[in-house]
Design a protein around this motif. Structure first.
Motif, PDB file in Angstrom:
ATOM      1  N   ILE A  70       0.860  -1.189   0.000  1.00 23.66           N
ATOM      2  CA  ILE A  70       0.000   0.000   0.000  1.00 23.66           C
ATOM      3  C   ILE A  70       0.902   1.246   0.000  1.00 23.66           C
ATOM      4  O   ILE A  70       1.704   1.427   0.923  1.00 23.66           O
ATOM      5  N   PRO A  71       0.782   2.099  -1.013  1.00 20.82           N
ATOM      6  CA  PRO A  71       1.694   3.253  -1.114  1.00 20.82           C
ATOM      7  C   PRO A  71       1.742   4.139   0.142  1.00 20.82           C
ATOM      8  O   PRO A  71       2.815   4.576   0.536  1.00 20.82           O
ATOM      9  N   ARG A  72       0.617   4.392   0.774  1.00 28.24           N
ATOM     10  CA  ARG A  72       0.602   5.280   1.950  1.00 28.24           C
ATOM     11  C   ARG A  72       1.308   4.692   3.158  1.00 28.24           C
ATOM     12  O   ARG A  72       1.748   5.419   4.047  1.00 28.24           O
ATOM     13  N   THR A  73       1.385   3.363   3.237  1.00 27.51           N
ATOM     14  CA  THR A  73       2.001   2.705   4.398  1.00 27.51           C
ATOM     15  C   THR A  73       3.292   1.972   4.019  1.00 27.51           C
ATOM     16  O   THR A  73       3.777   1.151   4.786  1.00 27.51           O
ATOM     17  N   ARG A  74       3.834   2.285   2.835  1.00 32.29           N
ATOM     18  CA  ARG A  74       5.006   1.566   2.321  1.00 32.29           C
ATOM     19  C   ARG A  74       6.204   1.648   3.268  1.00 32.29           C
ATOM     20  O   ARG A  74       6.887   0.658   3.515  1.00 32.29           O
ATOM     21  N   ASN A 121      10.325   7.027  -4.345  1.00 36.60           N
ATOM     22  CA  ASN A 121       9.757   8.014  -3.427  1.00 36.60           C
ATOM     23  C   ASN A 121      10.678   9.229  -3.341  1.00 36.60           C
ATOM     24  O   ASN A 121      11.745   9.162  -2.731  1.00 36.60           O
TER      25      ASN A 121
END
Length: 135
Positions: A70-74, A121
């Motif tokens: 999950i990108p937000r919790t990477r 990122n």
């Protein structure tokens, strides 16, 4: 001032590294629930864990992996996977497994994982920049 922009090749490299880690950890976690004979033999016979620990190992691989995908919790997922991989290094070190093929393999996975985060990122690249000397 150094540019932290990522090239198209760098972004693709990050994506490939990311999915290499995801596929390996997914296989590693799922196989613990299936419990084929080689997993039981290795986990119990070689590493010295008990049978009921195999499921715990699978969960400790899959739950952080979900966060990593999950990108937000990477980043949180990467931190928790790093802890899991560190435990794997310690387990192999304890039984004197071959250094570069077994003991350091989780380190290689961690390098791929954090490299993929760094390449994909921009905020992370600002936090951990590679500085080139100006000539």
């Amino acid at each position: 001032m150094e540019s932290t922009e990522n090239s198209k090749a760098g972004r693709w490299a990050g994506i490939i590294m990311h999915w290499m880690v995801v596929l390996f950890m997914l296989f590693d976690g799922v196989i613990k629930f299936i419990k084929p004979e080689p997993v039981i033999r290795t986990t119990i016979g070689e590493l010295g864990y008990k049978d009921h620990h195999i499921i715990v190992h699978g969960l400790s691989a899959l739950l952080p992996l979900i966060l990593f995908v999950i990108p937000r919790t990477r980043i949180l997922g990467a931190v928790l996977l790093t802890a899991h991989l560190g435990g794997a290094v310690a387990s192999h070190l304890r039984i004197d497994s071959p250094l570069f093929s077994h003991t350091f393999f989780p380190v290689y996975v961690g390098i791929l994982m954090w490299g993929s985060v760094w390449l994909r990122n921009e905020g992370f690249r600002h936090l951990f920049p590679f500085v080139r000397s100006k000539r």
